[in-house]
Design a protein around this motif. Structure first.
Motif, PDB file in Angstrom:
ATOM      1  N   GLU A 137      -1.510   2.116   1.975  1.00 13.73           N
ATOM      2  CA  GLU A 137      -0.423   2.107   2.961  1.00 13.73           C
ATOM      3  C   GLU A 137       0.898   1.676   2.318  1.00 13.73           C
ATOM      4  OE1 GLU A 137      -1.991  -0.385   6.021  1.00 13.73           O
ATOM      5  OE2 GLU A 137      -3.354   1.194   6.737  1.00 13.73           O
ATOM      6  N   GLU A 158       2.305   4.456   0.529  1.00  7.07           N
ATOM      7  CA  GLU A 158       2.811   5.445   1.478  1.00  7.07           C
ATOM      8  C   GLU A 158       4.213   5.035   1.959  1.00  7.07           C
ATOM      9  OE1 GLU A 158      -0.273   6.165   4.288  1.00  7.07           O
ATOM     10  OE2 GLU A 158       0.688   7.956   5.090  1.00  7.07           O
ATOM     11  N   ILE A 159       4.353   3.723   2.285  1.00 11.83           N
ATOM     12  CA  ILE A 159       5.647   3.211   2.756  1.00 11.83           C
ATOM     13  C   ILE A 159       6.706   3.354   1.670  1.00 11.83           C
ATOM     14  CG2 ILE A 159       6.865   1.084   3.449  1.00 11.83           C
ATOM     15  CD1 ILE A 159       4.110   0.321   4.795  1.00 11.83           C
ATOM     16  N   TYR A 190       0.769  12.477  -1.064  1.00  5.87           N
ATOM     17  CA  TYR A 190      -0.685  12.391  -1.232  1.00  5.87           C
ATOM     18  C   TYR A 190      -1.103  12.424  -2.693  1.00  5.87           C
ATOM     19  CZ  TYR A 190      -5.645  13.406  -0.851  1.00  5.87           C
ATOM     20  OH  TYR A 190      -6.995  13.357  -0.976  1.00  5.87           O
ATOM     21  N   GLN A 225      -7.222  -0.805   1.958  1.00  2.00           N
ATOM     22  CA  GLN A 225      -6.391   0.158   2.673  1.00  2.00           C
ATOM     23  C   GLN A 225      -4.891  -0.189   2.557  1.00  2.00           C
ATOM     24  OE1 GLN A 225      -7.920   2.809   3.786  1.00  2.00           O
ATOM     25  NE2 GLN A 225      -6.000   3.767   4.376  1.00  2.00           N
ATOM     26  N   GLU A 226      -4.585  -1.502   2.481  1.00  2.11           N
ATOM     27  CA  GLU A 226      -3.172  -1.892   2.466  1.00  2.11           C
ATOM     28  C   GLU A 226      -2.460  -1.394   1.204  1.00  2.11           C
ATOM     29  OE1 GLU A 226      -5.606  -5.783   2.029  1.00  2.11           O
ATOM     30  OE2 GLU A 226      -5.802  -3.839   3.009  1.00  2.11           O
ATOM     31  N   ARG A 246      -0.271   9.305  -4.479  1.00  4.72           N
ATOM     32  CA  ARG A 246      -1.182   8.213  -4.105  1.00  4.72           C
ATOM     33  C   ARG A 246      -2.522   8.358  -4.841  1.00  4.72           C
ATOM     34  NH1 ARG A 246       0.566   9.398   1.251  1.00  4.72           N
ATOM     35  NH2 ARG A 246      -1.499  10.149   1.854  1.00  4.72           N
TER      36      ARG A 246
END
Lengths: 293, 415
Positions: free
Chosen positions: A188, A191-192, A197, A184-185, A200
């Motif tokens: 994330e 995203e940061i 979307y 998940q990181e 990603r």
């Protein structure tokens, strides 16, 4: 101590190996042997005819048709289940109730035998009261209705769609499993960094799904090469061999026309194609395993 | 255990074995796997055991489709039944060629089967000069029609010539009903159209030569036959999309009044009777009309018979069972139960429905020839059946189809 362990290994491995030799390796070698004969599958006598069966394959228009259809099916197997399965997995990934409900619904076709799927789609395509023709008539386009599986231009496509309906479910499940394995990181972090979307998905998720994609594509291709049951139930390769694939062609030659030698030659060709796919699959999956190292 | 006791036990065992052996087993495999077929067959076996208390029938039958493979595998593996049902014609020929069947020529003459089996049916028993298949029943193919639809279209007497047939089709079409139903999804139902158009235009002799690979598929005679068939398709006399339906769908279309008639075997009467239709009121029969008045008329159909494997364990039991099956009572039970025509001539004709009586009379009046897929080798039959489906999809390319089939024929018959 080592010796005792070795003895146990031999003891436990011998029965399954014997079964494997008898039921897999022996018939496989027999097919190779018979592919060089004119055996009819029944008579006591047969002749060694060298490569005549293989030469005949190249002259046989039915083989050309079956090979083309097999390639079409394989291409469809790479595109349809992978594309739709991935889309569904991305849409349903997550843990909410609706997502789980849809996952279960889309997964349901897996629980049916392909013969049953063939029968269901036979009804969907039925010309008089089938779902598709009923629908096109209901929306005011009766001219779009046709006898789908009785037309050479639609029959193969019709069978592939029915087959893909189940294969999509399988692909979706594998992609869903793949998605849970993505740390998940990483998402994330992207995203940061300001990735939207689509960015990603394109640059983080799809590359990290490579191991799952290899499994999905390999399974789809191998399943497409060995598909027989759904075709047998729906068209038996008809009308007039327009939807034959190599497996159906092999069955017809061996068991309908009693050309067991020729049928064995087709089996050998099909085996070589499948073997090539499996070799590629093992090499790719070995590469994909380095991804998380 | 003392020696005495041991001997006693052995002696008892021996007696036991003798008692068991006294009731011989006759093993059988047949393809009458429907509820009705297997129940009727069981009735015949009971009759056999009642008449022969020392013999017992062991029925090892599988489903109809499994049968085709099962029988070949058990024969090839030298583990065959004593007796099995088989289609007379090319399929029997195939096993005869492999030397796997027992000749029954002496059995035929010893029991004077010529006196009960009609001469027209006998050729179906003979392969390479010997008897290998003893007929159990006969089915013939002709037009089965819906009398109400015919009457509504003003067709009161059934056509006997091609012109009358075309006129009848035109009248039926004008009444808003499709004249002819055909369900060729599984290909074979279309074959009778080739059988009849060829034997009614070029004659039965030419037709047999075609089946044996002695004349070409792309010859003018076969083209003429296909043109007769094509004439009907082009005129819109067939229900559309024949390849989308099975023969039972076509039977339903006739029964429901969506179509007037279908060219099918007498087994259709069994299907209709099972659905509650009444002979004469709901369905009737007429033979395929003459096309060329100068050629002799024949009837096409199929003969189901019994064959004895060359390596059968109990051939005498098998022969006794065959003789029981040919008795007038057994034949009557079978013909009625199966919706078939008896293979022997000494059954009481009153067992037949009026429609089956017409079929029986027609069979008695003309020569009999097996249908296409039972008359030519399996690889040839596959190519032909393929062509019929192609023809029903689009008859315009018929000459090209015939050329393609002839390529296969040249290969199959090594011309």
């Amino acid at each position: 101590m080592v010796k005792t362990r070795y003895r146990w290994i031999v003891l436990f491995l011998t029965p399954p190996l014997l079964i494997y030799l008898f039921f897999v390796v022996f018939p496989l070698l027999s097919s190779f042997y018979y592919s060089f004969t004119d055996w009819n599958g029944f008579a006591v006598d047969y002749n060694q005819i060298g490569f005549a069966n293989f030469e005949k394959l190249f002259r046989d228009p039915l083989f050309g048709k079956a090979l083309t259809n097999t390639v079409l099916w394989t291409v469809a197997a790479i595109v349809i289940p992978t594309g739709i399965g991935l889309t569904l997995a991305l849409a349903l990934h997550g843990r909410n109730f609706i997502g789980n409900l849809y996952k279960s619904l889309f997964y349901l076709p897996i629980s049916l035998a392909l013969a049953v799927i063939g029968q269901i789609w036979l009804w969907i395509y039925q010309p008089d009261w089938g779902l598709i023709n009923t629908f096109v008539r209901a929306i005011g386009h009766p001219e779009w209705s046709t006898a789908w599986l009785a037309k050479p231009q639609y029959a193969l496509l019709g069978v592939i769609i029915a087959w893909a309906w189940q294969q999509i479910a399988l692909s979706m499940v594998i992609f869903l499993a793949g998605l849970t394995a993505i740390p998940q990181e990483l998402i994330e972090a992207a995203e940061i960094d300001g990735a939207n979307y689509w960015q990603r998905v394109r640059h983080v998720i799809i590359p990290l799904l490579a191991p799952a994609s290899v499994v999905v594509i390999a399974l789809a291709v191998i399943n497409s090469l060995k598909s027989f049951d759904v075709l047998y139930v729906m068209t038996k390769g008809g009308p007039f061999h327009s939807s034959d694939n190599l497996a159906m062609f092999m069955y017809n030659e061996s068991f309908q026309k009693y050309n067991m030698g020729y049928g064995s030659a087709i089996a050998v060709v099909l085996f070589m194609i499948t073997l090539a796919v499996i070799v590629v699959y093992f090499r790719q999956s070995a590469n994909a395993e380095h991804l998380y190292d | 255990m003392s020696i005495k006791k041991l001997l006693l036990v052995l002696a008892l065992l021996l007696v036991g074995v003798t008692v068991v052996a006294a009731q011989q087993e006759v093993s059988i495999v047949h393809y009458y796997s429907s509820d009705l077929g297997s129940a009727t067959m069981a009735k015949l076996f009971d009759g056999f055991t009642a008449a022969n208390p020392d013999m017992k029938v062991v029925d090892n039958s599988a489903g109809h489709e499994d049968f085709k493979t099962q029988i070949l595998v058990t024969i090839a593996g030298n583990n065959p039944p004593d007796l099995f049902s088989y289609w007379a014609g090319a399929r029997t020929q195939f096993i005869v060629e492999a030397d796997r069947l027992m000749p029954l020529t002496d059995f035929w003459s010893d029991n004077d089967l010529d006196s009960i089996i009609p001469a027209g049916v006998k050729p179906a028993s003979i392969y390479n000069g010997d008897v290998y298949n003893i007929p159990m029943n006969v089915h013939i193919v002709g037009f089965f029609y819906n009398p109400k639809v015919m009457a509504a279209a003003g067709v009161t007497s059934m056509p006997t010539t091609w012109d009358e047939f075309l006129a009848a089709c035109e009248a039926i079409k004008a009444s808003g009903v499709a004249p002819i139903a055909l369900g060729s999804m599984n290909r074979w139902p279309a074959q009778y159209w080739l059988d009849y158009t060829v034997s009614r235009t070029a004659g039965p002799e030419f037709r047999q030569q075609l089946m044996a690979g002695e004349v070409a598929y792309n010859s003018p005679e076969v083209a003429t036959a296909l043109e007769a068939w094509k004439q009907l398709v082009d005129a819109g006399y067939f229900v559309a999309d024949a390849n989308a339906y099975d023969w039972t769908d076509a039977a339903d279309q006739v029964a429901n009044g969506e179509a007037a008639m279908t060219l099918m075997g007498t087994w259709i009467t069994g299907y209709w009777d099972g659905n509650g239709l009444k002979p004469i009121d709901d369905y009737d029969f007429f033979p395929f009309p003459a096309i060329n008045p100068d050629v002799p008329m024949v009837v096409h159909g199929s003969v189901d018979g019994w064959a004895v494997p060359a390596s059968a364990a109990n051939p005498d039991g098998a022969k006794a069972l065959i003789m029981h099956m040919l008795s007038p009572d057994a034949q009557a039970t079978w013909a009625v139960g199966q919706g078939a025509l008896a293979a022997v001539s000494n059954v009481d004709p009153s067992i037949y429905s009026p429609v089956m009586k017409k079929a029986a009379d027609y069979l008695g009046s003309v020569a009999f020839l097996s249908g296409y897929d039972l008359s030519t080798t399996p690889p040839m039959a596959d190519a032909g059946l393929n062509m019929f489906a192609q023809f029903m999809n689009d008859p315009s390319g018929y000459m090209a189809y015939l050329d393609e089939v002839e390529v296969v024929a040249v290969d199959v018959f090594k011309k």
